[in-house]
Design a protein around this motif. Structure first.
Motif, PDB file in Angstrom:
ATOM      1  N   LEU A 109       1.621   3.661   5.634  1.00 48.28           N
ATOM      2  CA  LEU A 109       2.362   2.579   6.672  1.00 48.28           C
ATOM      3  C   LEU A 109       3.420   1.698   6.636  1.00 48.28           C
ATOM      4  N   TYR A 110       4.510   1.674   6.722  1.00 52.90           N
ATOM      5  CA  TYR A 110       4.721   0.762   6.163  1.00 52.90           C
ATOM      6  C   TYR A 110       5.344  -0.225   7.830  1.00 52.90           C
ATOM      7  N   VAL A 111       4.515  -1.340   7.346  1.00 54.24           N
ATOM      8  CA  VAL A 111       4.810  -1.997   8.671  1.00 54.24           C
ATOM      9  C   VAL A 111       5.259  -3.731   8.780  1.00 54.24           C
ATOM     10  N   VAL A 112       5.922  -4.187   9.649  1.00 50.72           N
ATOM     11  CA  VAL A 112       6.630  -5.844   9.372  1.00 50.72           C
ATOM     12  C   VAL A 112       5.963  -6.539  11.065  1.00 50.72           C
ATOM     13  N   PRO A 113       4.810  -6.950  11.339  1.00 48.93           N
ATOM     14  CA  PRO A 113       4.291  -7.677  12.054  1.00 48.93           C
ATOM     15  C   PRO A 113       5.040  -8.359  13.160  1.00 48.93           C
ATOM     16  N   ILE A 114       4.319  -8.835  14.624  1.00 48.20           N
ATOM     17  CA  ILE A 114       5.253 -10.068  14.879  1.00 48.20           C
ATOM     18  C   ILE A 114       4.155 -11.021  14.619  1.00 48.20           C
TER      19      ILE A 114
END
Length: 170
Positions: free
Chosen positions: A47-52
């Motif tokens: 997974l590649y994630v950029v959370p708020i």
């Protein structure tokens, strides 16, 4: 599988060095816009994630700027490399630094690291700065298989503010 106590972890451990070298290679590939090679650095379930919300870990049930599994990474790379897409045609020139590595856990199979990342993007005569804390889980290859990124989470320092659109990967 051996597990190393957190207080004895060192970035000099050869397993950790392998993980850091993989992370630096990823940064170089992204700066050179080598997206096809980049997506091959991830495990199939990676997974590649950029959370708020930079404090949460439940990415499945929270709002994220980016939440890419293998299928979404493929689609993102196609969009950035093929045809007439603003992300491909007018992409920023980037340079990134990944540093301040902190080992969270280390086994013979997987390294869990935290780091800081700064990306400077130049586009249309303007520089943008993207800074964040990054969490990595690097799955170590065995029997000659390559090391792979199983998780990359980028917690931008300004994730809850208005973040300009990026025509590049963080």
């Amino acid at each position: 599988m051996t597990d190393t106590a957190v207080d004895t972890l060192s970035i000099a451990d050869t397993r950790v060095v392998r993980a850091i070298e993989l992370i630096w290679r990823e940064a170089d590939l992204l700066d050179r816009k080598q997206y096809e090679t980049w997506k091959g650095m991830y495990s199939e379930d990676g997974l590649y994630v950029v959370p708020i919300d930079s404090t949460g870990d439940d990415f499945d049930n929270r709002l994220n700027m980016i939440y890419d599994d293998a299928r979404m990474r493929d689609m993102r790379v196609v969009r950035m490399t093929e045809g007439y897409a603003i992300a491909a045609v007018d992409a920023a020139v980037t340079t990134r630094t990944v540093s301040r590595f902190v080992v969270q856990s280390c086994t013979d199979d997987e390294i869990h690291l935290r780091a800081s990342q700064i990306v400077i993007a130049f586009k249309r005569g303007k520089h943008d700065l993207w800074a964040g804390d990054v969490e990595y889980r690097i799955r170590l290859g065995v029997d000659g298989s390559a090391d792979r990124i199983a998780l990359k989470v980028i917690r931008l320092v300004d994730s809850e503010d208005a973040v300009p659109a990026a025509g590049f990967l963080l």
